[in-house]
Design a protein around this motif. Sequence first.
Motif, short mmCIF file in Angstrom:
data_model
loop_
_atom_site.label_atom_id
_atom_site.label_comp_id
_atom_site.label_asym_id
_atom_site.label_seq_id
_atom_site.Cartn_x
_atom_site.Cartn_y
_atom_site.Cartn_z
N UNK A 70 -2.60 13.62 -6.83
CA UNK A 70 -1.81 14.85 -6.89
C UNK A 70 -0.47 14.65 -6.19
N UNK A 71 -0.51 14.03 -5.01
CA UNK A 71 0.72 13.80 -4.26
C UNK A 71 1.66 12.88 -5.04
N UNK A 72 1.09 11.85 -5.67
CA UNK A 72 1.92 10.91 -6.45
C UNK A 72 2.69 11.63 -7.55
N UNK A 73 2.07 12.67 -8.14
CA UNK A 73 2.72 13.41 -9.22
C UNK A 73 3.71 14.45 -8.69
N UNK A 74 3.50 14.88 -7.44
CA UNK A 74 4.34 15.96 -6.89
C UNK A 74 5.09 15.53 -5.63
N UNK A 75 5.26 14.23 -5.48
CA UNK A 75 5.85 13.68 -4.25
C UNK A 75 7.25 14.21 -3.99
N UNK A 76 7.49 14.52 -2.72
CA UNK A 76 8.85 14.91 -2.31
C UNK A 76 9.43 13.80 -1.46
N UNK A 87 -9.92 -0.25 7.39
CA UNK A 87 -10.14 -1.68 7.12
C UNK A 87 -9.41 -2.07 5.82
N UNK A 88 -9.51 -3.34 5.43
CA UNK A 88 -8.81 -3.81 4.23
C UNK A 88 -9.33 -3.14 2.96
N UNK A 89 -10.63 -2.85 2.94
CA UNK A 89 -11.16 -2.18 1.75
C UNK A 89 -10.48 -0.82 1.57
N UNK A 90 -10.36 -0.08 2.66
CA UNK A 90 -9.67 1.21 2.61
C UNK A 90 -8.22 1.04 2.17
N UNK A 91 -7.57 0.01 2.71
CA UNK A 91 -6.17 -0.23 2.33
C UNK A 91 -6.06 -0.54 0.83
N UNK A 92 -6.96 -1.39 0.34
CA UNK A 92 -6.92 -1.75 -1.08
C UNK A 92 -7.10 -0.52 -1.97
N UNK A 93 -7.90 0.44 -1.52
CA UNK A 93 -8.10 1.68 -2.29
C UNK A 93 -6.88 2.60 -2.21
N UNK A 94 -6.15 2.50 -1.10
CA UNK A 94 -5.00 3.40 -0.88
C UNK A 94 -3.72 2.90 -1.54
N UNK A 95 -3.59 1.58 -1.68
CA UNK A 95 -2.31 0.98 -2.03
C UNK A 95 -1.75 1.47 -3.36
N UNK A 96 -2.62 1.76 -4.33
CA UNK A 96 -2.16 2.20 -5.65
C UNK A 96 -1.38 3.51 -5.58
N UNK A 97 -1.65 4.31 -4.55
CA UNK A 97 -1.03 5.64 -4.45
C UNK A 97 0.26 5.63 -3.63
N UNK A 98 0.65 4.44 -3.14
CA UNK A 98 1.92 4.27 -2.44
C UNK A 98 2.14 5.28 -1.32
#
Length: 305
Positions: A70-76, A87-98
């Motif tokens: 949602x944030x990616x589509x409405x980012x300010x 951890x790295x797993x969490x980072x890998x899941x987050x990275x796509x959303x910048x």
Amino acid sequence: MSIDYPQQVTIIDVGARDGLQNEKQPVPTEVKLQLIDGLIDAGIKKLEATSFVSPKWVPQMADNSDIMAHIAQNRRDDVCYSVLVPNMRGFDNAVAYRPDEVVIFASASEAFSQKNLNCSIAESIERFAPVAAAAKAQGFKVRGVISCTVGCPYEGEVTPSQVATVCKQLIDIGAEHLGIADTIGVGTPIKVQNALKAAFDYIDVANISGHFHDTYGQALANTLAALQLGVSQFDTSVAGLGGCPYAKGATGNVATEDVVYMLHGMDIETGIDLDKLVSVGERISEFLGRDNGSRVARALINKRK
């Protein structure tokens, strides 16, 4: 003696993440998004949107991908969206959303680190080193938050030298900002100042934030004490949402409304519309079925009536 207080303060609202993560009742994604959008509409320019932790450990954050989509589509462009990653797993899941910023965390207390992260402080730093490196490689900011900087529910008093050690370790692995947190709200002004000063050898005061819980009613006094040292960024939570699952009796973060009221009364700019903020806090409090944790909000709502 005159004190040069900062002319402007950045409020980092942590309500959507730290504030809601321990709620027993499920909070629908739509309600979280209304909270985030409402905070931004009220003038919040930096907030913790969610955390990429295992849903097994923190079921309330299981919708992290939906929140960030949602944030990616409405980012300010004028808002900094932070996510916490363990951890790295969490980072890998987050990275796509910048996300704009990745938050990593360590404790100044060895016992708390074991309870909270199931590892020693040194092991936690080792775990976060590749996360910080990967975040910087992607162009994300890295904020390191240090919990229990003045007291621990298991160890008791925490010394400034313990805080200094963790500050150095987080800076060494790439943290560009340090959050000094009184996780269980036992701190008093001089102790909080000493904890903050422990960070000064490693990072400029402009890149330090205070994170104070109000368990013993000291959070505003501690905020003022931090302002006196030149700290100009603070983690707060709308309506005083949140607590700490590993600290019995620890109540919520200091309420954003209470801090904003104090700052405006000191002629310090925040860019926040207090009336709008009060309405946002009241909506989420009503949804959760509890009294608003902000004294300022309660006073202003009574005045409206």
